[in-house]
Design a protein around this motif. Sequence first.
Motif, mmCIF file in Angstrom:
data_model
loop_
_atom_site.group_PDB
_atom_site.id
_atom_site.type_symbol
_atom_site.label_atom_id
_atom_site.label_comp_id
_atom_site.label_asym_id
_atom_site.label_seq_id
_atom_site.Cartn_x
_atom_site.Cartn_y
_atom_site.Cartn_z
ATOM 1 N N THR A 212 0.814 -1.224 0.000
ATOM 2 C CA THR A 212 0.000 0.000 0.000
ATOM 3 C C THR A 212 0.840 1.262 0.000
ATOM 4 O OG1 THR A 212 -0.166 -0.170 2.414
ATOM 5 C CG2 THR A 212 -1.950 -1.147 1.107
ATOM 6 N N GLU A 213 1.929 1.272 0.722
ATOM 7 C CA GLU A 213 2.764 2.480 0.765
ATOM 8 C C GLU A 213 3.346 2.793 -0.604
ATOM 9 O OE1 GLU A 213 6.769 4.187 3.047
ATOM 10 O OE2 GLU A 213 5.794 2.346 3.764
ATOM 11 N N LEU A 214 3.852 1.764 -1.275
ATOM 12 C CA LEU A 214 4.403 1.973 -2.614
ATOM 13 C C LEU A 214 3.328 2.420 -3.589
ATOM 14 C CD1 LEU A 214 6.597 1.733 -4.792
ATOM 15 C CD2 LEU A 214 6.027 -0.700 -4.986
ATOM 16 N N LEU A 215 2.198 1.769 -3.585
ATOM 17 C CA LEU A 215 1.124 2.123 -4.517
ATOM 18 C C LEU A 215 0.603 3.538 -4.264
ATOM 19 C CD1 LEU A 215 -0.792 -1.284 -4.630
ATOM 20 C CD2 LEU A 215 0.530 -0.220 -6.481
ATOM 21 N N THR A 216 0.522 3.938 -3.004
ATOM 22 C CA THR A 216 0.080 5.301 -2.684
ATOM 23 C C THR A 216 1.078 6.321 -3.215
ATOM 24 O OG1 THR A 216 -1.088 4.567 -0.696
ATOM 25 C CG2 THR A 216 -0.487 6.896 -0.814
ATOM 26 N N ARG A 217 2.360 6.039 -3.043
ATOM 27 C CA ARG A 217 3.394 6.955 -3.527
ATOM 28 C C ARG A 217 3.363 7.065 -5.048
ATOM 29 N NH1 ARG A 217 7.049 5.109 -0.624
ATOM 30 N NH2 ARG A 217 8.136 3.686 -2.044
ATOM 31 N N LEU A 218 3.189 5.934 -5.720
ATOM 32 C CA LEU A 218 3.148 5.956 -7.183
ATOM 33 C C LEU A 218 1.912 6.682 -7.701
ATOM 34 C CD1 LEU A 218 4.380 2.325 -8.017
ATOM 35 C CD2 LEU A 218 5.661 4.474 -8.281
ATOM 36 N N ASN A 219 0.766 6.455 -7.085
ATOM 37 C CA ASN A 219 -0.459 7.131 -7.522
ATOM 38 C C ASN A 219 -0.369 8.640 -7.327
ATOM 39 O OD1 ASN A 219 -2.039 4.947 -8.488
ATOM 40 N ND2 ASN A 219 -2.461 4.304 -6.388
ATOM 41 N N THR A 220 0.243 9.059 -6.214
ATOM 42 C CA THR A 220 0.436 10.493 -5.982
ATOM 43 C C THR A 220 1.393 11.077 -7.005
ATOM 44 O OG1 THR A 220 0.061 10.192 -3.604
ATOM 45 C CG2 THR A 220 1.175 12.216 -4.290
ATOM 46 N N ALA A 221 2.468 10.332 -7.304
ATOM 47 C CA ALA A 221 3.446 10.809 -8.278
ATOM 48 C C ALA A 221 2.821 10.985 -9.659
ATOM 49 C CB ALA A 221 4.615 9.835 -8.346
ATOM 50 N N LEU A 222 1.936 10.085 -10.039
ATOM 51 C CA LEU A 222 1.295 10.191 -11.350
ATOM 52 C C LEU A 222 0.308 11.347 -11.411
ATOM 53 C CD1 LEU A 222 0.715 6.378 -11.960
ATOM 54 C CD2 LEU A 222 2.257 7.858 -13.275
ATOM 55 N N ALA A 223 -0.347 11.629 -10.296
ATOM 56 C CA ALA A 223 -1.367 12.694 -10.260
ATOM 57 C C ALA A 223 -0.768 14.060 -9.991
ATOM 58 C CB ALA A 223 -2.424 12.364 -9.209
ATOM 59 N N LYS A 224 0.139 14.140 -9.009
ATOM 60 C CA LYS A 224 0.744 15.417 -8.616
ATOM 61 C C LYS A 224 2.235 15.213 -8.350
ATOM 62 C CE LYS A 224 -3.496 17.226 -6.510
ATOM 63 N NZ LYS A 224 -4.101 17.783 -5.266
ATOM 64 N N PRO A 225 3.033 15.125 -9.404
ATOM 65 C CA PRO A 225 4.467 14.861 -9.212
ATOM 66 C C PRO A 225 5.178 16.009 -8.511
ATOM 67 C CG PRO A 225 4.004 15.414 -11.495
ATOM 68 C CD PRO A 225 2.679 15.276 -10.830
ATOM 69 N N ASP A 226 6.138 15.648 -7.682
ATOM 70 C CA ASP A 226 7.033 16.617 -7.044
ATOM 71 C C ASP A 226 8.334 15.896 -6.730
ATOM 72 O OD1 ASP A 226 6.641 15.171 -4.631
ATOM 73 O OD2 ASP A 226 4.976 16.467 -4.043
ATOM 74 N N GLU A 227 9.221 16.560 -5.984
ATOM 75 C CA GLU A 227 10.534 15.978 -5.732
ATOM 76 C C GLU A 227 10.446 14.670 -4.956
ATOM 77 O OE1 GLU A 227 14.894 17.288 -3.869
ATOM 78 O OE2 GLU A 227 13.219 18.714 -3.928
#
Length: 376
Positions: A212-227
């Motif tokens: 879940t942690e990895l998938l949450t990070r990837l979904n956020t990166a795809l929607a609102k990328p940042d550093e």
Amino acid sequence: MADRPSEERSSGSGGEPSIPDDVWDKFLKETEAELAAAPKEPSARARMVTERLRQQDARGESPESWRAPARPERRRRIWPVLGVLLAAAVAVVAVKPSVIPGDPLGTKDHAAPSVSPLPAETVAPTAPPSPADSETPSFARPFAGSPAERWADGAAGIVLPKATPVGTLSKAQVEQALQQTRTLLVDGNLDPATLRGERPAAALGVIEPQQTELLTRLNTALAKPDEKHDPLSLFSRFDPAQIKLVGDVIKTRGRITFKAGEQSSVAVHADYTFVYPVARTDGSKEVTRTIVRRVLDIQMSDPARYKVTPGKITIRRYDRDVGNSACDVYDGYLHPGFASDTATGAPPTGPTTDPYDRSKGIDEGLTKGCGTVSRV
């Protein structure tokens, strides 16, 4: 003309009967016709001249005016034959202009040279690839001047090893782990939709839902990328408003291996380099390349022994190394550099590296700072 017999000879008593006029006239006409048709013997002078000319001709001395002229009807028959041959030659050149010696049509300038493809990589190379030709990449030859010109095209370069049973996992389960790893690589780095910034649904779908942690990070990166949320950590993407792929081929080279892992699992290791030929979308004809190397460590545990989702893979490690993309830009896209770009900002502080060098580990010699590449 023969004289007619005298009247006295024909009319006396006891003599030969007289010949009627009409019969005599017919006789004379037939006689004259036969004499005209009869062959005439040439004169002595004519025979002498003919013999002299024959002897001169045998010695090659006869005057041109005496020799018999060529038959014009035969000469006329040659032209249709030559016309057919000429039409056939033109058709062959139109289909294959390379048959003309010296390439007068200039076709070789735009044709890719014949190169032999490299065999699949099964072990780590011991040295970087040799320098390629010095040609500049173009729309006709986007991989000119790159060692990747001999690499495999796209997904064809992701060759899976033959599956075998590992620990408590069957051959079919190991095969599934290998196939899911391949799906992650293909959808995340080769799919056209992913490359233009769309959601890599197939790649996300093979990941263990319990991560879940990895998938949450990837979904956020795809929607609102940042550093801190960078989709480039696992996926390759270009801004379609600025960059487009040149052609439909991405060069691929690498290998996948597997072995027994911890917790009754199979451990899959993938190490692949992807070469993307790109150009600006503003109509420019300049072509460059971005090179992305990815290393993944994947695990699939036995669902009969552990609480995992059957058929899904767990990502234990994902590293990347990018050649020819702007540093310190976190908009979720790769930003290739072009030879015509004007230098802006601070100069690079990192080392110069060869993005095609697969003989070293991806984390060897890494230092902080934005470096440069020795070739693209």
